[in-house]
Design a protein around this motif. Sequence first.
Motif, PDB file in Angstrom:
ATOM      1  N   GLU A  20       0.830  -1.213   0.000  1.00  0.00           N
ATOM      2  CA  GLU A  20       0.000   0.000   0.000  1.00  0.00           C
ATOM      3  C   GLU A  20       0.859   1.256   0.000  1.00  0.00           C
ATOM      4  OE1 GLU A  20      -2.462  -0.690   3.387  1.00  0.00           O
ATOM      5  OE2 GLU A  20      -4.013  -1.752   2.222  1.00  0.00           O
ATOM      6  N   ARG A  21       1.984   1.224   0.723  1.00  0.00           N
ATOM      7  CA  ARG A  21       2.889   2.384   0.701  1.00  0.00           C
ATOM      8  C   ARG A  21       3.506   2.560  -0.675  1.00  0.00           C
ATOM      9  NH1 ARG A  21       4.422   0.431   5.837  1.00  0.00           N
ATOM     10  NH2 ARG A  21       6.398  -0.412   5.043  1.00  0.00           N
ATOM     11  N   TRP A  22       3.861   1.439  -1.321  1.00  0.00           N
ATOM     12  CA  TRP A  22       4.396   1.539  -2.681  1.00  0.00           C
ATOM     13  C   TRP A  22       3.358   2.147  -3.622  1.00  0.00           C
ATOM     14  CZ3 TRP A  22       6.460  -4.158  -2.544  1.00  0.00           C
ATOM     15  CH2 TRP A  22       7.722  -4.178  -1.942  1.00  0.00           C
ATOM     16  N   ALA A  23       2.110   1.750  -3.450  1.00  0.00           N
ATOM     17  CA  ALA A  23       1.054   2.280  -4.312  1.00  0.00           C
ATOM     18  C   ALA A  23       0.911   3.774  -4.149  1.00  0.00           C
ATOM     19  CB  ALA A  23      -0.267   1.574  -3.998  1.00  0.00           C
ATOM     20  N   GLU A  24       1.023   4.283  -2.923  1.00  0.00           N
ATOM     21  CA  GLU A  24       0.941   5.726  -2.697  1.00  0.00           C
ATOM     22  C   GLU A  24       2.076   6.468  -3.386  1.00  0.00           C
ATOM     23  OE1 GLU A  24       0.866   6.293   1.477  1.00  0.00           O
ATOM     24  OE2 GLU A  24      -1.253   5.762   1.702  1.00  0.00           O
ATOM     25  N   ARG A  25       3.249   5.836  -3.394  1.00  0.00           N
ATOM     26  CA  ARG A  25       4.426   6.504  -3.978  1.00  0.00           C
ATOM     27  C   ARG A  25       4.488   6.371  -5.492  1.00  0.00           C
ATOM     28  NH1 ARG A  25       9.096   3.914  -0.087  1.00  0.00           N
ATOM     29  NH2 ARG A  25       8.246   4.569   1.936  1.00  0.00           N
ATOM     30  N   HIS A  26       4.161   5.149  -5.982  1.00  0.00           N
ATOM     31  CA  HIS A  26       4.460   4.852  -7.385  1.00  0.00           C
ATOM     32  C   HIS A  26       3.252   4.469  -8.227  1.00  0.00           C
ATOM     33  CE1 HIS A  26       8.531   4.791  -5.798  1.00  0.00           C
ATOM     34  NE2 HIS A  26       8.224   3.751  -5.005  1.00  0.00           N
ATOM     35  N   GLY A  27       2.096   4.304  -7.607  1.00  0.00           N
ATOM     36  CA  GLY A  27       0.919   3.850  -8.329  1.00  0.00           C
ATOM     37  C   GLY A  27       0.679   2.368  -8.137  1.00  0.00           C
ATOM     38  N   VAL A  28      -0.583   1.957  -8.434  1.00  0.00           N
ATOM     39  CA  VAL A  28      -0.985   0.589  -8.158  1.00  0.00           C
ATOM     40  C   VAL A  28      -0.212  -0.423  -8.992  1.00  0.00           C
ATOM     41  CG1 VAL A  28      -2.904  -1.041  -8.285  1.00  0.00           C
ATOM     42  CG2 VAL A  28      -3.290   1.248  -7.376  1.00  0.00           C
ATOM     43  N   GLN A  29      -0.062  -0.186 -10.283  1.00  0.00           N
ATOM     44  CA  GLN A  29       0.609  -1.161 -11.147  1.00  0.00           C
ATOM     45  C   GLN A  29       2.062  -1.367 -10.755  1.00  0.00           C
ATOM     46  OE1 GLN A  29      -0.925  -3.149 -13.304  1.00  0.00           O
ATOM     47  NE2 GLN A  29      -2.782  -2.156 -12.517  1.00  0.00           N
ATOM     48  N   ALA A  30       2.755  -0.264 -10.428  1.00  0.00           N
ATOM     49  CA  ALA A  30       4.145  -0.397  -9.986  1.00  0.00           C
ATOM     50  C   ALA A  30       4.217  -1.164  -8.670  1.00  0.00           C
ATOM     51  CB  ALA A  30       4.785   0.976  -9.828  1.00  0.00           C
ATOM     52  N   ALA A  31       3.238  -0.916  -7.764  1.00  0.00           N
ATOM     53  CA  ALA A  31       3.215  -1.626  -6.483  1.00  0.00           C
ATOM     54  C   ALA A  31       3.045  -3.122  -6.695  1.00  0.00           C
ATOM     55  CB  ALA A  31       2.092  -1.076  -5.602  1.00  0.00           C
ATOM     56  N   LEU A  32       2.181  -3.509  -7.644  1.00  0.00           N
ATOM     57  CA  LEU A  32       1.981  -4.923  -7.922  1.00  0.00           C
ATOM     58  C   LEU A  32       3.247  -5.568  -8.489  1.00  0.00           C
ATOM     59  CD1 LEU A  32      -1.629  -4.868  -9.416  1.00  0.00           C
ATOM     60  CD2 LEU A  32      -0.922  -5.546  -7.112  1.00  0.00           C
ATOM     61  N   ARG A  33       3.941  -4.830  -9.349  1.00  0.00           N
ATOM     62  CA  ARG A  33       5.187  -5.374  -9.905  1.00  0.00           C
ATOM     63  C   ARG A  33       6.246  -5.529  -8.806  1.00  0.00           C
ATOM     64  NH1 ARG A  33       3.604  -2.201 -14.411  1.00  0.00           N
ATOM     65  NH2 ARG A  33       4.829  -0.416 -13.684  1.00  0.00           N
ATOM     66  N   LEU A  34       6.298  -4.565  -7.893  1.00  0.00           N
ATOM     67  CA  LEU A  34       7.241  -4.664  -6.787  1.00  0.00           C
ATOM     68  C   LEU A  34       6.890  -5.852  -5.878  1.00  0.00           C
ATOM     69  CD1 LEU A  34       7.661  -0.893  -5.889  1.00  0.00           C
ATOM     70  CD2 LEU A  34       9.470  -2.424  -6.683  1.00  0.00           C
ATOM     71  N   ALA A  35       5.576  -6.094  -5.691  1.00  0.00           N
ATOM     72  CA  ALA A  35       5.153  -7.249  -4.889  1.00  0.00           C
ATOM     73  C   ALA A  35       5.587  -8.550  -5.558  1.00  0.00           C
ATOM     74  CB  ALA A  35       3.639  -7.230  -4.698  1.00  0.00           C
ATOM     75  N   GLU A  36       5.461  -8.621  -6.884  1.00  0.00           N
ATOM     76  CA  GLU A  36       5.911  -9.812  -7.611  1.00  0.00           C
ATOM     77  C   GLU A  36       7.423  -9.986  -7.479  1.00  0.00           C
ATOM     78  OE1 GLU A  36       4.547  -9.180 -11.552  1.00  0.00           O
ATOM     79  OE2 GLU A  36       2.464  -9.749 -11.123  1.00  0.00           O
TER      80      GLU A  36
END
Length: 356
Positions: A20-36
Amino acid sequence: MTTEIELPVPVLADRLALVERWAERHGVQAALRLAEAEDLADAVAAEIIPENTADTYTKSQRVWTRFCAATGLPELEGSRGALMAFVTWMLREGQQNGKGYAPTSASTHLAAAVVGLRERGVRVSGDDQAEARAALEGLAVKLLQNGERRGRGQAVGADLDGLRAIARVCPDTLAGDRDKALTLTGFHYASRSQDPAGLLTGDITLHPRGLVVAVLTGKTKHSVRNAKIRYADDPAICPVRAWTAYRARLAAEHGQQWAAPSAPAFVGIDRWGHVTGGMGPDSVTRAIKRISKRAGVPIAWTGHSLRIGLASVARRKGRDGIAIADQGGWARHSRSMLGYMQIDDGWDDNAAAGLT
């Protein structure tokens, strides 16, 4: 304000906040890629952990669980007090039989328990862990001062007299040839029990000057190596001749399939002479003990004796420390290697000798 994310795949609860913090910083799609990418990192980390290290982690987690049950402390808490109590409990009564662990075993369990806690999302302070380790070392000194020595101590190292005795008494059978080859080659590349158990026929190749052993079961980048073993001056204890004799007899008596590169290098042989498949680490350890007892070695060798023996004998013969490290798969100037370079009685290599 926290961004609400609908994840297409399940995410561990302790990682969801991070995503969720990644999504705030970089957007949802980037957060999902970082999670992967985190999932990939977890998979890689699990893949590169040696099997015996993973077993140690599992055993240590069981020790931590028993400690928490015995003391009523929560499993998912790695506070300074909890770690100090863990150390004290292990030394006092931690074994399942109610006796205390040896300090070396307690140190291993402490390190592995901390790794396990962190893997489960528990924050463990490095300072708290260091304080618990310092307490363990201090308590270990107290045990020594009270005349209490725990643990088996370092295994006895193989030596040249023992190798000669083993070579003399190995029977003229396939099992005898296997025993001789296992011991003589293992000494010359400082084998652990898992090393010969993991070798395939294709990992050991003949060279005009001897053998090249591709050791692929090591725990570090240093221990994965190509160890070179030269012909010995004494044919009776020559590892190259012992290896070739054993392999020729195995193929002649049990078929050419055992000469295939994918066949195990060292095979189990039952009491009737039947080949039972490749040897495992435990069977290698038992074989080394049995072989040494049969030869009348004063103190039976263990699965680690060949490794210790290469370091200590090579040092006594004046071999360079770096050459020993490279042959045995240690990091150069490794503390464990220096510990293996043991002097039996402390008289021949005494720092104070001849000073006055």
